[in-house]
Scaffold this motif. Structure first.
Motif, PDB file in Angstrom:
ATOM      1  N   LYS A 110       0.830  -1.199   0.000  1.00 28.04           N
ATOM      2  CA  LYS A 110       0.000   0.000   0.000  1.00 28.04           C
ATOM      3  C   LYS A 110       0.872   1.259   0.000  1.00 28.04           C
ATOM      4  O   LYS A 110       0.565   2.246  -0.686  1.00 28.04           O
ATOM      5  CB  LYS A 110      -0.927  -0.017   1.218  1.00 28.04           C
ATOM      6  N   ARG A 133       2.713   1.654  -3.624  1.00 28.37           N
ATOM      7  CA  ARG A 133       1.917   1.401  -4.812  1.00 28.37           C
ATOM      8  C   ARG A 133       2.182   2.426  -5.915  1.00 28.37           C
ATOM      9  O   ARG A 133       2.422   2.072  -7.076  1.00 28.37           O
ATOM     10  CB  ARG A 133       0.438   1.385  -4.452  1.00 28.37           C
ATOM     11  N   GLN A 176       3.883   1.767  -9.569  1.00 23.98           N
ATOM     12  CA  GLN A 176       3.085   2.001 -10.771  1.00 23.98           C
ATOM     13  C   GLN A 176       3.819   2.934 -11.744  1.00 23.98           C
ATOM     14  O   GLN A 176       3.723   2.764 -12.969  1.00 23.98           O
ATOM     15  CB  GLN A 176       1.735   2.603 -10.401  1.00 23.98           C
ATOM     16  N   ALA A 234      -3.641  -4.352  -7.904  1.00 27.92           N
ATOM     17  CA  ALA A 234      -3.296  -2.994  -7.487  1.00 27.92           C
ATOM     18  C   ALA A 234      -2.367  -2.317  -8.481  1.00 27.92           C
ATOM     19  O   ALA A 234      -2.461  -1.101  -8.708  1.00 27.92           O
ATOM     20  CB  ALA A 234      -2.635  -3.056  -6.113  1.00 27.92           C
ATOM     21  N   GLY A 272      -7.520  -6.278  -5.147  1.00 30.16           N
ATOM     22  CA  GLY A 272      -6.298  -5.477  -5.257  1.00 30.16           C
ATOM     23  C   GLY A 272      -6.529  -4.138  -5.912  1.00 30.16           C
ATOM     24  O   GLY A 272      -5.835  -3.161  -5.615  1.00 30.16           O
ATOM     25  N   THR A 273      -7.502  -4.065  -6.789  1.00 23.33           N
ATOM     26  CA  THR A 273      -7.805  -2.788  -7.436  1.00 23.33           C
ATOM     27  C   THR A 273      -8.387  -1.788  -6.438  1.00 23.33           C
ATOM     28  O   THR A 273      -8.402  -0.589  -6.693  1.00 23.33           O
ATOM     29  CB  THR A 273      -8.794  -2.972  -8.598  1.00 23.33           C
ATOM     30  N   GLN A 274      -8.898  -2.303  -5.296  1.00 21.90           N
ATOM     31  CA  GLN A 274      -9.444  -1.461  -4.237  1.00 21.90           C
ATOM     32  C   GLN A 274      -8.588  -1.584  -2.979  1.00 21.90           C
ATOM     33  O   GLN A 274      -9.082  -1.596  -1.867  1.00 21.90           O
ATOM     34  CB  GLN A 274     -10.881  -1.897  -3.919  1.00 21.90           C
ATOM     35  N   ILE A 275      -7.271  -1.661  -3.160  1.00 27.63           N
ATOM     36  CA  ILE A 275      -6.375  -2.016  -2.057  1.00 27.63           C
ATOM     37  C   ILE A 275      -6.396  -1.000  -0.922  1.00 27.63           C
ATOM     38  O   ILE A 275      -6.106  -1.315   0.223  1.00 27.63           O
ATOM     39  CB  ILE A 275      -4.938  -2.203  -2.595  1.00 27.63           C
TER      40      ILE A 275
END
Length: 711
Positions: free
Chosen positions: A35, A38, A42, A80, A184-187
């Protein structure tokens, strides 16, 4: 070489695990670090998307292949960092590739070790995997409560094909992977992995995992509906189980059924006890015992006993045979089985539909399950003149010879299998002039050639005229006409005994009308079911090897599957099946011999111990024979044994027990055997194996140690 490869691979795995745990990467495989980092990660992915995806894929594969913790975090990271669909693609294929590598690694490193120690159990698991492995694996993959790495390692112990494992894993893990990648997309909203799998979601996955089993049940139900189409199933049944035939298989089946309080009817048209008691095992062994006594009396001088004028009272010999039957018969009688709770009916049974049996064309009984245990009968070849020759078989000879004062002068036995060979030796010892004829090139063709040669030499030494490679052509003028090497020969006889094999007794029971092919090599599947799942068969009628003890073994499976198969059913296991030919010396056999191992392509070592060196055999004057063991190369696992000698059938029991329960030769070596006994031969045979596998390096060290100790 293979062992060195395993050691190197194991060292590589250890090094990789150590490197991952000691590297900074370990800290990154946490939810908190993911988290925090991230956005930074990215940005790096955006700069080099292909390289980042490849690196992520490789990392995921390594973690999964080594069964390390962190796969769940990496699946979240896939969503994520790469988004739902790209992350799903990466995580799905990486997890399957890693799982497959773990699967192959476990197979390479551990399967041989597990097979050597739990061979019988692993064999049964392999059979189940071959049959229903796809359902089992899919069920496990759909259930997130079961750690995936355990599934990978466990399946590696089996013989499941890699492609099957790959495809089923790819499909089965997809749902769980989707949930984690989507999470994971809403981590930002996730505090721990437990937030992902709520109680409701976990329960839904568990229910989903039951889908393959439910599908299997539905497929089975549709199959049964198709099989029973056109038949009217009763709403209520008179019996839980009807058994047709009161030989060994039928008696044991009905006894098991009655023991578990089922309502059982046993139907027999002939004598209780079947062929074994009335025409097979019991009378033949009684005759062999009398013949052996006659031989011992004549050979008394070899033991320091002076004998003269030995005479065989053939009438008394045959009466003794019938006395043996009479003594044993009460154990198989109607009265005994009625007392045990079995409803016994005397009469001819005929199956009129899959649930109904008719007795003597009158009374009809319905039953949920039916077991056919009708036994076998001697096969009689279609030879011109045979039908009117007065020939005998193992079924008819006992009554035909009853009341005769003298042993037949000239006996011709057609057949070189166990029955023919036993009878040939028995009659020559009782005083007949015996000619044994077989179309094969040797007697006892299922045994190793050296066994056949030893028994043939013994029989010839006792006076049997053995003619192999001969084909029976016809019977005329009290003679059997045979072709031996293309030349016709006429063999006169006073009694002609046909012993060329046995056939299943299947006709006349209504099976043809039910569509069961009575000419098929076997009418049952591995659960002893016929084409109708509620109709079973045991013993000789199954088309497998025809032994009384195999019929009794079948009986347990048939009874349990018939009465409890809707809950759980069992596949017949005859992987450790012994048999004995009761010649003198006896021939006992279990598992592979050299001949069958070569035909099956089974790697093996042969270790042999001759009974000529065994103290008890010397004292008994029974030095002829040997114990021959087939062993897995480099292991102490027994693949099979052939024992030739006095009491070989009794000696074999220890080997059968060891094979059945996965005990190796080291266990036999460490077992105290009473002295002097014939069973010591097993220990000495195991010792022969040990001599060839002694640790030379350890012995060299021991020699140096002792030299140093001497100063």
């Amino acid at each position: 070489m293979k062992r060195h490869g395993k050691i190197l691979l194991l060292l590589l795995v250890v090094v990789l695990i150590a490197a991952l745990f000691l590297s900074p990467l370990r800290e990154w495989l946490t939810l908190a670090r993911l988290k925090e980092s991230r956005e930074t990660i990215q940005a790096a992915i955006a700069a080099q998307p292909l390289a980042a995806a490849a690196a992520f894929l490789l990392l995921y594969i390594v973690v999964t292949a080594l069964s390390l913790p962190g796969a769940a975090i990496l699946t979240l990271a896939a969503g994520a960092l790469f988004g739902l669909w790209e992350g799903l693609l990466l995580a799905s294929f990486a997890s399957t590739i890693g799982a497959s590598l773990a699967f192959l690694g476990a197979r390479y490193l551990l399967r041989d070790w597990v097979a050597a120690r739990f061979g019988a159990r692993l064999g049964a698991i392999d059979e189940g995997i071959a049959r229903d492995g796809i359902f089992y694996l899919l069920t496990l993959r759909l259930n997130p409560a079961i750690p995936f790495f355990l599934i990978n390692l466990g399946m590696g112990m089996t013989r499941m094909r890699l492609v099957t494992f790959w495809v089923v894993s790819q499909i089965g893990m997809l749902a769980g992977t989707f949930v984690f990648v989507n999470a994971g997309t809403q981590i930002g909203r996730i505090e721990s992995t437990s937030d992902i799998l709520s109680g409701g979601l976990l329960g839904a996955f568990v229910l989903l995992s039951l889908f393959p089993l439910l599908a299997k049940f539905v497929v089975g139900m549709l199959r049964r509906r198709r099989i029973y189409k056109g038949w009217h199933k009763p709403k209520r049944f008179d019996r839980n189980l009807i058994v047709i035939g009161a030989g060994a298989g039928g008696l044991v089946t009905s006894l098991i059924g009655a023991t578990v309080r089922a309502k059982v009817t046993l139907i027999e048209a002939g004598e209780m006890g079947g062929d074994c008691l009335n025409t097979g095992c019991v009378p033949s062994k009684a005759l062999i015992a009398s013949a052996k006594a006659a031989k011992s009396a004549r050979d008394g001088s070899a033991y320091g006993i002076v004998t003269s004028g030995v005479r065989v009272d053939f009438r008394a010999v045959i009466e003794r045979v019938h006395e043996a039957i009479r003594i044993i018969a009460p154990a198989d009688s109607v009265e005994r089985y009625t007392g045990l709770g079995v409803d016994v009916r005397k009469g001819r049974a005929r199956i009129v539909d899959p649930w109904t049996v008719e007795i003597d064309g009158g009374e009809r009984l319905t039953s949920r399950s039916i077991v056919i245990a009708a036994g076998g009968r001697p096969f009689v070849p279609d030879l011109p003149g045979l039908a009117t020759s007065g020939y005998l078989t193992s079924d008819t000879m006992w009554e035909a010879l009853r009341g005769r004062d003298h042993v037949p002068g000239r006996v011709v036995i057609l057949g070189g299998g166990p029955i023919g060979t036993e009878l040939a030796q028995a009659f020559v010892r009782l005083g007949s002039r015996v000619t044994q004829i077989d179309h094969g090139d040797r007697l006892l063709s299922k045994e190793d050639p050296e066994v056949s040669a030893l028994i043939a030499a013994r029989l010839r030494g006792e006076g049997v005229d053995i003619r192999t490679g001969c084909t029976a052509l016809r019977v005329e003028d009290g003679m059997l006409v045979v072709a031996c090497g293309g030349v016709e020969e006429r063999v006169p006889f006073d009694e002609l005994i046909v012993a060329v094999g046995r056939r299943a007794r299947l006709r006349g029971y209504g099976l043809e009308e039910l569509g069961i092919d009575v000419e098929a090599r076997s009418i049952v599947d591995p659960w002893l079911e016929t084409r109708f799942p509620n109709i079973y068969a045991v013993g000789d009628v199954t088309g497998t090897l025809q032994f009384t003890h195999l019929a009794a073994h079948h009986a347990w499976y048939a009874a349990v599957n018939a009465l409890f198969g809707s809950v759980r059913r069992f596949k017949v296991d005859i992987s450790v099946l012994p048999w004995v030919t009761y010649t003198d010396p006896e021939v006992a056999h279990v598992g592979h011999n050299e001949q069958s191992a070569r035909e099956a392509g089974v790697a093996h070592e042969v270790h042999r111990y001759d009974l000529s060196h065994l103290d008890r055999a010397v004292a008994e004057g029974a030095r002829e024979g040997f114990v021959k063991l087939l062993v897995q190369p480099g292991k102490d696992r027994i693949l099979g044994a052939t024992i030739v000698g006095a009491s070989a059938g009794e000696i074999l029991a220890e080997i059968v027990l060891a094979m059945r329960h996965g005990l190796g030769l080291n266990k036999i070596l460490s077992t105290i055997h009473a002295y002097p006994t014939m069973a010591e031969a097993n220990k000495y045979a195991a010792g022969e194996w040990k001599k060839t596998h002694k640790p030379e390096w350890a012995l060299a060290l021991a020699e140096r140690w002792h030299r140093w100790r001497r100063g």
